[in-house]
Design a protein around this motif. Structure first.
Motif, PDB file in Angstrom:
ATOM      1  N   SER A  22      -8.018   3.460  13.061  1.00 47.53           N
ATOM      2  CA  SER A  22      -7.857   2.089  13.221  1.00 47.53           C
ATOM      3  C   SER A  22      -7.514   1.724  14.703  1.00 47.53           C
ATOM      4  CB  SER A  22      -6.465   1.838  12.311  1.00 47.53           C
ATOM      5  OG  SER A  22      -6.709   1.992  10.998  1.00 47.53           O
ATOM      6  N   ASN A  25     -11.035   1.795  16.021  1.00 45.05           N
ATOM      7  CA  ASN A  25     -11.526   0.536  15.642  1.00 45.05           C
ATOM      8  C   ASN A  25     -11.289  -0.623  16.458  1.00 45.05           C
ATOM      9  OD1 ASN A  25     -13.125   2.043  13.856  1.00 45.05           O
ATOM     10  ND2 ASN A  25     -11.899   1.542  12.036  1.00 45.05           N
ATOM     11  N   SER A 132      -7.804   1.401   6.982  1.00 48.82           N
ATOM     12  CA  SER A 132      -8.162   0.043   7.126  1.00 48.82           C
ATOM     13  C   SER A 132      -7.289  -0.751   7.979  1.00 48.82           C
ATOM     14  CB  SER A 132      -8.282  -0.536   5.563  1.00 48.82           C
ATOM     15  OG  SER A 132      -6.996  -0.640   4.941  1.00 48.82           O
ATOM     16  N   GLY A 133      -6.246  -0.364   8.440  1.00 51.43           N
ATOM     17  CA  GLY A 133      -5.367  -0.744   9.457  1.00 51.43           C
ATOM     18  C   GLY A 133      -4.443  -1.780   8.668  1.00 51.43           C
ATOM     19  N   GLU A 134      -4.031  -1.521   7.536  1.00 54.21           N
ATOM     20  CA  GLU A 134      -3.174  -2.393   6.905  1.00 54.21           C
ATOM     21  C   GLU A 134      -1.793  -1.701   6.033  1.00 54.21           C
ATOM     22  OE1 GLU A 134      -6.213  -5.300   4.503  1.00 54.21           O
ATOM     23  OE2 GLU A 134      -6.529  -3.225   3.789  1.00 54.21           O
ATOM     24  N   ILE A 156      -2.838  -1.236  13.307  1.00 52.75           N
ATOM     25  CA  ILE A 156      -2.639  -0.477  12.371  1.00 52.75           C
ATOM     26  C   ILE A 156      -1.968  -0.801  10.959  1.00 52.75           C
ATOM     27  CG2 ILE A 156      -2.577   1.725  13.854  1.00 52.75           C
ATOM     28  CD1 ILE A 156       0.595   1.755  13.571  1.00 52.75           C
TER      29      ILE A 156
END
Length: 301
Positions: A22, A25, A132-134, A156
């Motif tokens: 993440s 990204n 997914s950075g969630e 993140i």
């Protein structure tokens, strides 16, 4: 557009690898460090920074410590090759392992002696949300630590709970979460295997209970692993003796009785004794299945 950062992620397990990805990204210069070579090589192949992170410590804006426990966290920061003394002034450490609140307070003080900021930042959400950075982050620390960590937190996480202006509060909340999470997994396995004794298949259990009042996030996430007979370790059994042990230690210090937590811990200890420690924590169902002679999906016997 997130602020450009140079970060290092220590611990490339299922959670740490996703968090490192993440950061990558988000456009950050990202070092991924692990005790084994394979995840580091894979991360570098995906764009992670090459070279020895110890040659770049003075360049880091943030360090994410995503290891198993307090001892490993302390080793990363202050062990034989500990990084804290070599970080530049104002670098922020996001400590993400489940640890006792008093340990987090101690690490914050020791980092402050080196002009390093410390954010007590336990994580929740699982490997998929890490990638997914969630993630959800239960964080506490000084306003300066929150400010310095913001670009990484934005990369993140979906939710950051700001729980206090000093370390310890984040870890206290994580202990509460882990009490529930560990008990929910064990109870899910108990209910699923109980259902099997009454002719309820694991698949039907997932279909029905996930839409009824007895559901939980852990049930919906872990029960399909049992129904599919897939115990690929996304979260290992080995985590729970540690985490529920922390819960019980904190409870003892507060004079608080936690009998349900104690019962769940015993089931995880049995699972470790059966050699299941490195399997996915959904494999705690195998404890119940063995006790009553059930055959779970995927069983070869």
């Amino acid at each position: 557009m997130l602020d450009q950062q140079t970060v290092a992620v220590f611990g490339l397990g299922s959670m740490g690898y996703g968090m490192a990805s993440s950061c990558l990204n988000a456009g950050f210069t990202t070092f991924g460090i692990d005790i084994t070579d394979k995840p580091m090589e894979q991360f570098r192949a995906e764009g992670g920074s090459t070279g020895n992170v110890h040659d770049h410590l003075s360049e880091l804006d943030a360090v994410l410590v995503v290891v198993l426990n307090a001892a490993q966290t302390e080793a990363v920061l202050f062990g034989e090759n500990g990084i804290a003394p070599s970080l530049k002034k104002g670098t922020v450490v996001l400590a993400c392992a489940t640890v006792p609140p008093e340990f987090a307070k101690n690490m914050e003080n020791r980092c402050a002696n080196h002009d390093v900021l410390y954010l007590d930042a336990p994580i929740s959400g699982g490997a998929a949300k890490a990638a997914s950075g969630e993630l959800s982050i239960m964080a506490s620390g000084s306003p300066s630590a929150f400010t310095s960590a913001k670009p990484v937190l934005d990369a993140i996480s979906a939710t950051v709970f700001e729980l206090g202006d000093a370390a310890g509060a984040g870890s206290a909340m994580k202990a509460v979460n882990q009490l529930l999470a560990g008990v929910h997994i064990a109870t899910m396995a108990e209910a699923l295997t109980f259902g099997m004794t009454q002719g309820v298949t694991p698949e039907k259990f997932v279909d029905v209970i996930s839409q009824c009042a007895g559901t939980s996030w852990m049930l919906e996430n872990r029960a399909p692993h049992i129904a599919n007979g897939d115990y690929t370790p996304l979260s290992q059994i080995n985590i729970w003796p540690k985490d529920l042990g922390i819960v019980l230690d904190v409870a003892k210090s507060a004079g608080f009785s936690a009998p349900i937590t104690s019962a769940a811990l015993q089931q995880y200890m049995v699972a470790v004794g059966m050699g299941l420690g490195k399997e996915d924590d959904a494999s705690i169902a195998k404890v119940y299945a063995r006790n009553v002679g059930l055959k779970l999906p995927g069983d070869k016997a």
